[in-house]
Scaffold this motif. Structure first.
Motif, short mmCIF file in Angstrom:
data_model
loop_
_atom_site.label_atom_id
_atom_site.label_comp_id
_atom_site.label_asym_id
_atom_site.label_seq_id
_atom_site.Cartn_x
_atom_site.Cartn_y
_atom_site.Cartn_z
N MET A 199 0.86 -1.18 0.00
CA MET A 199 0.00 0.00 0.00
C MET A 199 0.90 1.23 0.00
O MET A 199 2.12 1.14 -0.09
CB MET A 199 -0.92 0.01 1.22
CG MET A 199 -1.93 -1.11 1.28
SD MET A 199 -3.16 -0.77 2.58
CE MET A 199 -3.86 -2.40 2.82
N SER A 200 0.27 2.37 0.14
CA SER A 200 1.02 3.62 0.15
C SER A 200 1.93 3.74 1.36
O SER A 200 2.77 4.65 1.42
CB SER A 200 0.05 4.81 0.12
OG SER A 200 -0.94 4.68 1.13
N VAL A 282 -0.28 9.16 3.54
CA VAL A 282 -0.95 10.09 2.64
C VAL A 282 -1.90 10.95 3.47
O VAL A 282 -2.85 10.42 4.07
CB VAL A 282 -1.73 9.34 1.54
CG1 VAL A 282 -2.46 10.33 0.63
CG2 VAL A 282 -0.78 8.46 0.73
N PRO A 283 -1.67 12.25 3.55
CA PRO A 283 -2.49 13.10 4.42
C PRO A 283 -3.93 13.20 3.96
O PRO A 283 -4.26 12.94 2.80
CB PRO A 283 -1.78 14.46 4.34
CG PRO A 283 -1.04 14.45 3.05
CD PRO A 283 -0.63 13.02 2.84
N LEU A 301 1.46 12.20 -6.25
CA LEU A 301 0.23 12.51 -5.54
C LEU A 301 0.06 14.01 -5.35
O LEU A 301 -1.06 14.54 -5.45
CB LEU A 301 0.20 11.80 -4.18
CG LEU A 301 0.00 10.29 -4.19
CD1 LEU A 301 -0.03 9.75 -2.77
CD2 LEU A 301 -1.28 9.90 -4.92
N VAL A 302 1.16 14.70 -5.07
CA VAL A 302 1.09 16.15 -4.90
C VAL A 302 0.67 16.82 -6.21
O VAL A 302 -0.14 17.74 -6.22
CB VAL A 302 2.43 16.71 -4.39
CG1 VAL A 302 2.42 18.24 -4.43
CG2 VAL A 302 2.70 16.23 -2.97
N GLU A 306 -2.64 19.11 -6.84
CA GLU A 306 -2.60 20.45 -7.43
C GLU A 306 -3.50 20.55 -8.66
O GLU A 306 -4.04 21.62 -8.95
CB GLU A 306 -1.16 20.82 -7.77
CG GLU A 306 -0.28 21.02 -6.53
CD GLU A 306 1.19 21.16 -6.86
OE1 GLU A 306 1.57 20.85 -8.02
OE2 GLU A 306 1.96 21.57 -5.97
N LYS A 307 -3.67 19.44 -9.37
CA LYS A 307 -4.55 19.43 -10.55
C LYS A 307 -6.01 19.20 -10.16
O LYS A 307 -6.90 19.31 -11.01
CB LYS A 307 -4.11 18.33 -11.52
CG LYS A 307 -2.79 18.60 -12.22
CD LYS A 307 -2.53 17.59 -13.33
CE LYS A 307 -2.41 16.18 -12.81
NZ LYS A 307 -2.08 15.21 -13.90
N GLY A 308 -6.24 18.85 -8.90
CA GLY A 308 -7.61 18.60 -8.46
C GLY A 308 -8.11 17.21 -8.79
O GLY A 308 -9.32 16.96 -8.77
N THR A 309 -7.18 16.29 -9.09
CA THR A 309 -7.59 14.93 -9.47
C THR A 309 -7.21 13.88 -8.43
O THR A 309 -7.36 12.69 -8.68
CB THR A 309 -6.96 14.55 -10.83
OG1 THR A 309 -5.52 14.66 -10.73
CG2 THR A 309 -7.46 15.45 -11.93
N ILE A 310 -6.71 14.33 -7.27
CA ILE A 310 -6.32 13.38 -6.24
C ILE A 310 -7.52 12.55 -5.80
O ILE A 310 -8.63 13.06 -5.64
CB ILE A 310 -5.70 14.12 -5.03
CG1 ILE A 310 -5.11 13.14 -4.01
CG2 ILE A 310 -6.71 15.05 -4.37
CD1 ILE A 310 -3.86 12.48 -4.45
N PHE A 311 -7.33 11.26 -5.66
CA PHE A 311 -8.35 10.29 -5.24
C PHE A 311 -9.46 10.09 -6.28
O PHE A 311 -10.48 9.48 -5.99
CB PHE A 311 -8.99 10.67 -3.90
CG PHE A 311 -7.99 10.86 -2.78
CD1 PHE A 311 -6.99 9.93 -2.57
CD2 PHE A 311 -8.05 11.97 -1.95
CE1 PHE A 311 -6.06 10.10 -1.55
CE2 PHE A 311 -7.14 12.15 -0.93
CZ PHE A 311 -6.14 11.21 -0.73
N LYS A 312 -9.25 10.60 -7.50
CA LYS A 312 -10.25 10.40 -8.54
C LYS A 312 -10.36 8.91 -8.86
O LYS A 312 -9.37 8.26 -9.16
CB LYS A 312 -9.88 11.18 -9.80
CG LYS A 312 -10.93 11.10 -10.91
CD LYS A 312 -10.54 11.92 -12.12
CE LYS A 312 -11.60 11.85 -13.20
NZ LYS A 312 -11.22 12.66 -14.40
#
Length: 361
Positions: A199-200, A282-283, A301-302, A306-312
């Motif tokens: 995992m992460s 992962v915060p 992940l950062v 920043e692109k707004g796609t985290i966890f998409k």
């Protein structure tokens, strides 16, 4: 841990607060164990909620009520790979299951195995596999939550992938049923294997065990099958808020306990989960994704944040009443298939037993 909590609850020896994974929340709520934070402290919850990324915050919400405050999330499935071994073999990071198999075969030598995956009955080990099955369109329960469906193609084919790596191609250590996630990463860091599933949290284990001098590794999302075979939408990843602060319903000092939760999840405290003191987590908060330390550990992940796609495309790890009991049944079927029992038969029998548990719940 679950058994210890249940025993303490039955013996009325529970503390005021616990730190637990978010997938346990439904079971604990149905037992009457957890205090409903958003009902007890609605103004505070409303004021603090905006600091958290919504997908992370919602991991601790059950039936519209907030029962926990998450610190970080673990994401599965991830693939750790040895950069030097890949470069020497002229390999790129696999982008589908067929490439995973071919890379493992090419990297399997007398000095090290091609790949390793943990396969004990431990929750971490099983959740890594479940993440692969979810990426193949599998699910533990139907969307309506009234039917156990892990005996569908999504899970069956994912388990066949494990079996092929283990028994057909023999590119894993022979004793994987006794190798848990910690031992998996330890063997990877000792260069006994070229790839490892996890995992992460791989970097935090590497930090604790110590990375050998000159050892270079990278992490990537474990790839999906070329054409997913399950009937549900393939999940990009599954998540669990592993250290979530929760209040016990029988606490006599709920106000004081809540003040502690607010203190331990304030921005200054949460920085340690964002790479400032502890690597490999992962915060869950917006401020956590803005630390320079996190950018070093998880640059991809950062960038997604920043692109707004985290966890998409990511969803929660299985989390529903009865899961604690069902995962034990599933685990035994998982291992039975690895030892030679027909996959479909093993999962069908386990699904039938779990269906009985679900209906009892």
């Amino acid at each position: 841990k679950s058994e210890e909590l249940i025993s303490a609850w039955q013996m009325k020896t529970m503390p005021d607060l616990i730190s637990r994974d978010s997938v346990s929340i439904p079971d604990m709520v149905e037992m009457g164990m957890l205090a409903p934070l958003s009902k007890l402290f609605p103004d505070d919850i409303a004021a603090m909620k905006g600091r958290w990324l919504e997908p992370c915050w919602n991991l601790c919400n059950y039936k519209g009520v907030q029962y926990g405050i998450p610190t970080y999330v673990d994401i599965a499935p991830m693939l750790a790979y040895n950069r030097k071994m890949f470069a020497e073999a002229g390999l790129l990071v696999p982008t589908n299951w067929a490439q995973v198999i071919e890379a493992a075969k090419k990297l399997n030598t007398t000095d090290h195995y091609g790949i390793i995956f943990p396969a004990t009955l431990g929750l971490n080990d099983l959740e890594i596999f479940i993440g692969i099955a979810y990426g193949n369109g599998g699910r533990f329960l139907s969307p309506e939550g009234d039917e156990v469906v892990f005996n569908g193609k999504g899970f069956v084919d994912a388990l066949k992938l494990y079996i092929d790596l283990f028994k057909k191609y023999k590119v894993t250590p022979p004793g994987i049923l006794e190798i848990d996630y910690m031992k998996t990463i330890e063997l990877f860091l000792r260069e006994r294997t070229a790839m490892a599933l996890g995992m992460s949290w791989v970097p935090v284990i590497a930090q604790n065990l110590g990375v050998p001098e000159g050892f270079e590794y990278r992490m990537a999302s474990f790839p999906m099958k070329e054409k997913p075979t399950g009937k549900y939408p393939p999940a990009a990843a599954i998540m669990d808020a592993t250290t979530t602060y929760m209040m016990i319903s029988t606490s006599k000092v709920k106000k004081e306990a809540w003040e502690f939760i607010k203190w331990v999840t304030r921005p200054e405290s949460m920085r340690m989960w964002a790479g400032v003191r502890i690597q490999g987590r992962v915060p869950t908060t917006h401020e956590g994704f803005k630390t320079p330390e996190l950018a070093k550990t998880y640059p991809d992940l950062v960038r997604e944040y920043e692109k707004g796609t985290i966890f998409k495309g990511a969803i929660s790890m299985p989390s529903f009443p009865g899961f604690t009991e069902m995962i034990k049944v599933f685990g035994h079927a998982f291992q039975a298939a690895l030892l030679g029992k027909p996959v479909q038969k093993a999962l069908d029998e386990a699904a039938e037993e779990c269906q009985d548990i679900l209906e009892e719940m």
